[in-house]
Design an enzyme around this catalytic site. Structure first.
Site, mmCIF file in Angstrom:
data_model
loop_
_atom_site.group_PDB
_atom_site.id
_atom_site.type_symbol
_atom_site.label_atom_id
_atom_site.label_comp_id
_atom_site.label_asym_id
_atom_site.label_seq_id
_atom_site.Cartn_x
_atom_site.Cartn_y
_atom_site.Cartn_z
ATOM 1 N N LYS A 57 0.902 -1.301 0.108
ATOM 2 C CA LYS A 57 -0.253 -0.158 -0.133
ATOM 3 C C LYS A 57 0.685 1.245 -0.017
ATOM 4 O O LYS A 57 2.050 1.374 0.159
ATOM 5 C CB LYS A 57 -0.773 0.148 1.070
ATOM 6 C CG LYS A 57 -2.479 1.517 0.698
ATOM 7 C CD LYS A 57 -3.320 0.660 2.213
ATOM 8 C CE LYS A 57 -4.391 1.907 2.055
ATOM 9 N NZ LYS A 57 -5.249 1.740 2.843
ATOM 10 N N HIS A 59 -3.642 1.050 -4.461
ATOM 11 C CA HIS A 59 -2.511 1.195 -3.676
ATOM 12 C C HIS A 59 -1.333 1.948 -3.802
ATOM 13 O O HIS A 59 -0.104 1.688 -3.711
ATOM 14 C CB HIS A 59 -2.247 -0.594 -2.757
ATOM 15 C CG HIS A 59 -3.111 -1.266 -2.027
ATOM 16 N ND1 HIS A 59 -3.566 -1.689 -1.224
ATOM 17 C CD2 HIS A 59 -4.440 -0.223 -1.601
ATOM 18 C CE1 HIS A 59 -4.309 -1.746 -0.025
ATOM 19 N NE2 HIS A 59 -4.883 -0.980 -0.739
ATOM 20 N N ASP A 62 -11.458 3.295 -2.290
ATOM 21 C CA ASP A 62 -11.966 2.032 -2.378
ATOM 22 C C ASP A 62 -13.872 1.902 -2.963
ATOM 23 O O ASP A 62 -14.753 1.064 -2.288
ATOM 24 C CB ASP A 62 -12.392 0.638 -1.316
ATOM 25 C CG ASP A 62 -10.991 0.195 -1.151
ATOM 26 O OD1 ASP A 62 -10.606 -0.358 -1.913
ATOM 27 O OD2 ASP A 62 -10.305 1.142 -0.126
#
Length: 427
Positions: free
Chosen positions: A225, A259, A293
């Site tokens: 990430k 990410h 997300d």
């Protein structure tokens, strides 16, 4: 015209380019998408009432979130009924289903037996994730990379036990369980020592993976990430760290679409990674300016991911999972939209005359390459997709939406009437 008639017309048009649409639909039946359980309850799980922490945040309060494993499974069944094909479910460790009060360093396969029984009934495979967040032992922003040995030991034990759960899933269901490790460790502001935490993370992971497990039952994956909430300046598990770790330890490298830097895409990384890795794990998501997300849509990057997987024959070595959570819309609808879009992107790529295009490119005829790719954008892809849905006994087009709306009216709204009920198994 009927859906079948439209398909027959589309079939002729694709056949003129050398594309067998019947064969494409057969190939699509081999593609499994691992749908993520955490969209259904906003990543609360059933371990405790702890607030989300560790780079995780969910916005929105749309009515009807699942509060128990039974409600979550009910919602999942509704979603899968709208999605063509046979797929998998991705569980996080906090979704254990047991009457025992256990902590993350105490989980065992028996705490997930109800999920396995349900998966067998539904014909689903199961994937897994240890949960390195939203817990009192997530201290000062660290878990496996913590300078505190007590903290590291807690999470190392959790990782080891998670691997046993994943192995159990694979043995029971006859499908390999991909067990994905992501940890949120990092600093909010610039650190002095970037090396020591990475050394501790490496050593902790080495201890977790020290026991060799049969790869026909479970495969370990590691996920990088760029940053998380509270770890904006420095993330221990960076892309470079996990790329090196995964390739030297024979682990799957997980690429999450959200990410990386905002201008980076994972589609362009797939061909390179495939040359050096025995397998790939994808977390298909949609970032908006950061790792937010959002529900997967048919945007350019999703279609590029599909093309890279299909054009380079990477589907056999790639495990496709979803990772998004949106509490501002109907959660069942979010699953359906995101999963069907991922399937659409793959099918659309399969409907290209790939071998012909490669030959044209190799000959240096870039004019024809461009002309054909642009013309394909107007081909009747939707007619093939709709017939694929009809052939699989799931709703065509937007026909799924009224069903989900009815489900919301009859099932999800009833949950709001008893909203005071504790969603946690233990208090």
């Amino acid at each position: 015209m009927t859906v079948k008639q439209r398909y027959e017309e589309a079939k002729k048009k694709y056949a003129a380019l050398g594309v067998d649409t019947d064969a494409v639909m057969e190939k699509m039946n081999e593609v499994k998408i691992s749908m993520h359980v955490w969209q259904g309850d906003d990543i609360k799980g059933f371990l405790s009432d702890a607030e989300l922490s560790g780079g995780i945040s969910v916005t929105g309060n749309y009515p009807g979130a699942a509060r128990t494993p039974e409600e979550l499974r009910q919602d999942l069944e509704k979603a899968y009924a709208m999605i063509p094909g046979n797929h998998k479910l991705n569980l996080h460790a906090i979704y254990l289903d047991t009457e025992e009060q256990v902590d993350l360093n105490e989980i065992e396969p028996k705490h997930f037996e109800k999920w396995v029984s349900w998966a067998k009934e539904q014909g689903l495979g199961l994937d897994f994730n240890p949960t390195f967040f939203s817990h009192p032992m997530y201290k000062d922003g660290f878990t496996l990379a913590s300078a505190d040995k007590e903290v590291r030991d807690f999470w190392i034990e959790h990782g080891k036990r998670s691997r046993k759960v994943a192995e159990y899933f694979g043995k029971e269901l006859g499908q390999v369980c991909v067990n994905n490790f992501w940890v949120p460790d990092g600093f909010k502001d610039n650190p002095i020592d970037r090396l020591a935490p990475r050394r501790r993370l490496m050593e902790s992971l080495d201890e977790i993976f020290s026991e060799k497990l049969d790869e026909q039952y479970t495969l370990d994956a590691v996920e990088s990430k760029l940053f998380g909430i509270g770890a904006e300046a420095y993330t221990v598990g960076s892309h470079e760290f996990y790329m090196g770790y995964g390739l030297t330890r024979n682990k799957l490298v997980c690429l999450d679409a959200g990410h990386f830097h905002p201008t980076e895409v994972i589609s362009n990384k797939l061909s390179s990674l495939s040359l050096f890795s025995e397998g790939i794990l994808l977390h298909v998501s949609r970032p908006i300016r950061w790792d937010s997300d959002h529900v997967v849509i048919m945007d350019d990057e999703l279609q590029e991911i599909g093309r890279e997987l299909v054009r380079n024959d990477l589907l056999p070595m790639t495990n496709i999972g979803l990772d998004f959570f949106d509490a501002t819309i109907n959660r069942v609808a979010a699953w359906v939209i995101g999963t069907r879009n991922t399937q659409k992107a793959i099918m659309k790529a399969m409907l290209e005359p790939i071998e012909s295009l490669k030959e044209i490119e190799l000959s240096g005829d870039y004019t024809t390459r461009l002309a054909m790719i642009e013309e394909l954008k107007d081909f009747p892809f939707a007619d093939v997709w709709n017939y694929y849905c009809e052939s699989n006994g799931v709703p065509v087009g937007l026909d799924w939406l009224p069903e989900v709306k009815e489900y919301e009216k009859n099932i999800l709204s009833a949950r709001e009437a008893t909203a005071g009920k504790d969603s946690c198994r233990f208090s």
